[in-house]
Design a protein around this motif. Structure first.
Motif, PDB file in Angstrom:
ATOM      1  N   PRO A 117      65.982  26.440  51.453  1.00  0.00           N
ATOM      2  CA  PRO A 117      64.809  26.465  52.328  1.00  0.00           C
ATOM      3  C   PRO A 117      64.827  27.674  53.261  1.00  0.00           C
ATOM      4  O   PRO A 117      65.880  28.150  53.666  1.00  0.00           O
ATOM      5  N   LYS A 118      63.636  28.147  53.585  1.00  0.00           N
ATOM      6  CA  LYS A 118      63.499  29.256  54.521  1.00  0.00           C
ATOM      7  C   LYS A 118      63.179  28.704  55.897  1.00  0.00           C
ATOM      8  O   LYS A 118      62.489  27.683  56.036  1.00  0.00           O
ATOM      9  N   LYS A 119      63.663  29.397  56.886  1.00  0.00           N
ATOM     10  CA  LYS A 119      63.395  29.035  58.279  1.00  0.00           C
ATOM     11  C   LYS A 119      61.912  29.236  58.565  1.00  0.00           C
ATOM     12  O   LYS A 119      61.331  30.264  58.210  1.00  0.00           O
ATOM     13  N   LYS A 120      61.297  28.239  59.189  1.00  0.00           N
ATOM     14  CA  LYS A 120      59.898  28.351  59.583  1.00  0.00           C
ATOM     15  C   LYS A 120      59.825  29.066  60.932  1.00  0.00           C
ATOM     16  O   LYS A 120      60.790  29.035  61.712  1.00  0.00           O
ATOM     17  N   GLN A 121      58.694  29.685  61.183  1.00  0.00           N
ATOM     18  CA  GLN A 121      58.528  30.397  62.452  1.00  0.00           C
ATOM     19  C   GLN A 121      58.706  29.423  63.616  1.00  0.00           C
ATOM     20  O   GLN A 121      58.163  28.320  63.605  1.00  0.00           O
ATOM     21  N   ASN A 122      59.521  29.815  64.577  1.00  0.00           N
ATOM     22  CA  ASN A 122      59.820  29.025  65.791  1.00  0.00           C
ATOM     23  C   ASN A 122      60.554  27.717  65.511  1.00  0.00           C
ATOM     24  O   ASN A 122      60.620  26.849  66.379  1.00  0.00           O
ATOM     25  N   GLU A 123      61.111  27.546  64.300  1.00  0.00           N
ATOM     26  CA  GLU A 123      61.843  26.327  63.979  1.00  0.00           C
ATOM     27  C   GLU A 123      63.213  26.357  64.644  1.00  0.00           C
ATOM     28  O   GLU A 123      63.926  27.361  64.589  1.00  0.00           O
ATOM     29  N   LYS A 124      63.576  25.276  65.285  1.00  0.00           N
ATOM     30  CA  LYS A 124      64.892  25.175  65.922  1.00  0.00           C
ATOM     31  C   LYS A 124      65.942  24.931  64.848  1.00  0.00           C
ATOM     32  O   LYS A 124      65.651  24.360  63.799  1.00  0.00           O
ATOM     33  N   GLN A 125      67.168  25.348  65.163  1.00  0.00           N
ATOM     34  CA  GLN A 125      68.248  25.217  64.188  1.00  0.00           C
ATOM     35  C   GLN A 125      68.464  23.768  63.789  1.00  0.00           C
ATOM     36  O   GLN A 125      68.657  23.468  62.609  1.00  0.00           O
ATOM     37  N   SER A 126      68.432  22.851  64.734  1.00  0.00           N
ATOM     38  CA  SER A 126      68.684  21.446  64.404  1.00  0.00           C
ATOM     39  C   SER A 126      67.636  20.907  63.426  1.00  0.00           C
ATOM     40  O   SER A 126      67.963  20.198  62.473  1.00  0.00           O
ATOM     41  N   ALA A 127      66.381  21.271  63.617  1.00  0.00           N
ATOM     42  CA  ALA A 127      65.323  20.813  62.714  1.00  0.00           C
ATOM     43  C   ALA A 127      65.503  21.425  61.323  1.00  0.00           C
ATOM     44  O   ALA A 127      65.319  20.748  60.305  1.00  0.00           O
ATOM     45  N   ALA A 166      77.260  24.821  55.502  1.00  0.00           N
ATOM     46  CA  ALA A 166      77.558  26.246  55.666  1.00  0.00           C
ATOM     47  C   ALA A 166      76.435  27.112  55.110  1.00  0.00           C
ATOM     48  O   ALA A 166      76.036  28.108  55.737  1.00  0.00           O
ATOM     49  N   MET A 167      75.913  26.753  53.956  1.00  0.00           N
ATOM     50  CA  MET A 167      74.839  27.540  53.355  1.00  0.00           C
ATOM     51  C   MET A 167      73.575  27.483  54.208  1.00  0.00           C
ATOM     52  O   MET A 167      72.898  28.502  54.400  1.00  0.00           O
ATOM     53  N   CYS A 168      73.251  26.316  54.723  1.00  0.00           N
ATOM     54  CA  CYS A 168      72.063  26.183  55.568  1.00  0.00           C
ATOM     55  C   CYS A 168      72.231  26.964  56.874  1.00  0.00           C
ATOM     56  O   CYS A 168      71.292  27.612  57.340  1.00  0.00           O
ATOM     57  N   TYR A 169      73.415  26.912  57.427  1.00  0.00           N
ATOM     58  CA  TYR A 169      73.680  27.669  58.654  1.00  0.00           C
ATOM     59  C   TYR A 169      73.469  29.165  58.405  1.00  0.00           C
ATOM     60  O   TYR A 169      72.814  29.855  59.175  1.00  0.00           O
ATOM     61  N   LYS A 170      74.017  29.654  57.299  1.00  0.00           N
ATOM     62  CA  LYS A 170      73.852  31.072  56.965  1.00  0.00           C
ATOM     63  C   LYS A 170      72.391  31.407  56.702  1.00  0.00           C
ATOM     64  O   LYS A 170      71.913  32.473  57.092  1.00  0.00           O
ATOM     65  N   ALA A 171      71.680  30.505  56.036  1.00  0.00           N
ATOM     66  CA  ALA A 171      70.263  30.743  55.763  1.00  0.00           C
ATOM     67  C   ALA A 171      69.479  30.801  57.073  1.00  0.00           C
ATOM     68  O   ALA A 171      68.587  31.638  57.238  1.00  0.00           O
ATOM     69  N   PHE A 172      69.805  29.925  58.012  1.00  0.00           N
ATOM     70  CA  PHE A 172      69.113  29.924  59.301  1.00  0.00           C
ATOM     71  C   PHE A 172      69.355  31.235  60.041  1.00  0.00           C
ATOM     72  O   PHE A 172      68.450  31.802  60.633  1.00  0.00           O
ATOM     73  N   LYS A 173      70.581  31.729  59.960  1.00  0.00           N
ATOM     74  CA  LYS A 173      70.932  32.979  60.638  1.00  0.00           C
ATOM     75  C   LYS A 173      70.435  34.208  59.874  1.00  0.00           C
ATOM     76  O   LYS A 173      70.533  35.324  60.357  1.00  0.00           O
ATOM     77  N   GLY A 174      69.940  33.980  58.649  1.00  0.00           N
ATOM     78  CA  GLY A 174      69.382  35.074  57.872  1.00  0.00           C
ATOM     79  C   GLY A 174      70.399  35.879  57.095  1.00  0.00           C
ATOM     80  O   GLY A 174      70.140  37.016  56.722  1.00  0.00           O
ATOM     81  N   SER A 175      71.565  35.302  56.802  1.00  0.00           N
ATOM     82  CA  SER A 175      72.601  36.069  56.107  1.00  0.00           C
ATOM     83  C   SER A 175      72.909  35.536  54.719  1.00  0.00           C
ATOM     84  O   SER A 175      73.995  35.700  54.220  1.00  0.00           O
ATOM     85  N   ILE A 176      71.934  34.877  54.094  1.00  0.00           N
ATOM     86  CA  ILE A 176      72.163  34.369  52.741  1.00  0.00           C
ATOM     87  C   ILE A 176      70.885  34.572  51.925  1.00  0.00           C
ATOM     88  O   ILE A 176      69.780  34.539  52.456  1.00  0.00           O
ATOM     89  N   GLU A 177      71.064  34.841  50.660  1.00  0.00           N
ATOM     90  CA  GLU A 177      69.915  34.971  49.766  1.00  0.00           C
ATOM     91  C   GLU A 177      69.164  33.646  49.733  1.00  0.00           C
ATOM     92  O   GLU A 177      69.755  32.584  49.834  1.00  0.00           O
ATOM     93  N   THR A 178      67.882  33.703  49.549  1.00  0.00           N
ATOM     94  CA  THR A 178      67.105  32.464  49.497  1.00  0.00           C
ATOM     95  C   THR A 178      67.115  31.837  48.110  1.00  0.00           C
ATOM     96  O   THR A 178      66.627  30.737  47.928  1.00  0.00           O
ATOM     97  N   GLU A 179      67.661  32.521  47.148  1.00  0.00           N
ATOM     98  CA  GLU A 179      67.747  31.979  45.798  1.00  0.00           C
ATOM     99  C   GLU A 179      69.130  32.321  45.257  1.00  0.00           C
ATOM    100  O   GLU A 179      69.540  33.471  45.283  1.00  0.00           O
ATOM    101  N   LEU A 180      69.860  31.343  44.798  1.00  0.00           N
ATOM    102  CA  LEU A 180      71.176  31.576  44.223  1.00  0.00           C
ATOM    103  C   LEU A 180      71.124  31.283  42.736  1.00  0.00           C
ATOM    104  O   LEU A 180      70.536  30.290  42.315  1.00  0.00           O
ATOM    105  N   GLU A 181      71.746  32.147  41.978  1.00  0.00           N
ATOM    106  CA  GLU A 181      71.836  31.925  40.534  1.00  0.00           C
ATOM    107  C   GLU A 181      72.707  30.689  40.296  1.00  0.00           C
ATOM    108  O   GLU A 181      73.709  30.486  40.974  1.00  0.00           O
ATOM    109  N   SER A 182      72.326  29.866  39.346  1.00  0.00           N
ATOM    110  CA  SER A 182      73.143  28.707  39.007  1.00  0.00           C
ATOM    111  C   SER A 182      73.104  28.507  37.494  1.00  0.00           C
ATOM    112  O   SER A 182      72.229  29.018  36.810  1.00  0.00           O
ATOM    113  N   TYR A 183      74.071  27.749  37.004  1.00  0.00           N
ATOM    114  CA  TYR A 183      74.316  27.668  35.568  1.00  0.00           C
ATOM    115  C   TYR A 183      74.642  26.234  35.152  1.00  0.00           C
ATOM    116  O   TYR A 183      75.298  25.507  35.887  1.00  0.00           O
ATOM    117  N   ASN A 184      74.224  25.866  33.940  1.00  0.00           N
ATOM    118  CA  ASN A 184      74.646  24.592  33.371  1.00  0.00           C
ATOM    119  C   ASN A 184      74.946  24.756  31.880  1.00  0.00           C
ATOM    120  O   ASN A 184      74.775  23.828  31.103  1.00  0.00           O
TER     121      ASN A 184
END
Length: 147
Positions: free
Chosen positions: A4-14, A34-52
């Motif tokens: 998920p991407k951070k919404k404008q003015n969204e608080k971290q807890s929400a 950890a991934m959500c925290y990084k996404a909130f801070k803007g330091s993670i890709e919004t899409e990660l490659e995954s495999y099955n």
């Protein structure tokens, strides 16, 4: 697996309340946080490659371990190990980081032949996909990192 991407003015807890449950479908809780925290801070890709594309035998090994645990009970393993087993059994997509953890499970290969009824080695080896799953992870990791 979109993060998920951070919404404008969204608080971290929400954001965390919204993000973590979504990622827990694919990752253990601590990784999702950890991934959500990084996404909130803007330091993670919004899409990660995954495999099955792991072998069906890896999925079958995980199913066998889960069935034993459900029918006979087992105190072996961690929540992460059983989450991995469920992902493999259900043929869910897994990330590069998860594949790396599977590959590192090779260190436990020495205990793979311990019967389920006599210890944790065999059941947890199978929970992580068994030999076919771990070998796939090692090879897949090399391929991903080469690209």
């Amino acid at each position: 697996m979109p993060i998920p991407k951070k919404k404008q003015n969204e608080k971290q807890s929400a954001f965390m309340v919204r993000c973590v449950p979504q990622l827990m479908q694919y990752h253990p809780k601590d990784q999702a946080i950890a991934m959500c925290y990084k996404a909130f801070k803007g330091s993670i890709e919004t899409e990660l490659e995954s495999y099955n594309d792991y072998p069906q035998s890896a999925s079958n090994n995980a199913k066998k371990a889960i069935k034993w645990k459900e029918e006979k009970g087992s105190k072996c393993g961690t929540q992460v190990g059983w989450t991995r087993a469920r992902q493999l059994a259900d043929k869910k997509k897994i990330s590069r980081d998860t594949i790396a953890r599977m590959a590192s499970f090779k260190r436990h290969q020495k205990s793979k032949d311990v019967p389920y009824s006599e210890g944790c080695g065999g059941i947890m080896w199978d929970a992580w996909g068994g030999t076919s799953g771990v070998e796939w992870a090692i090879n897949k990791l090399k391929k991903i990192d080469k690209e």
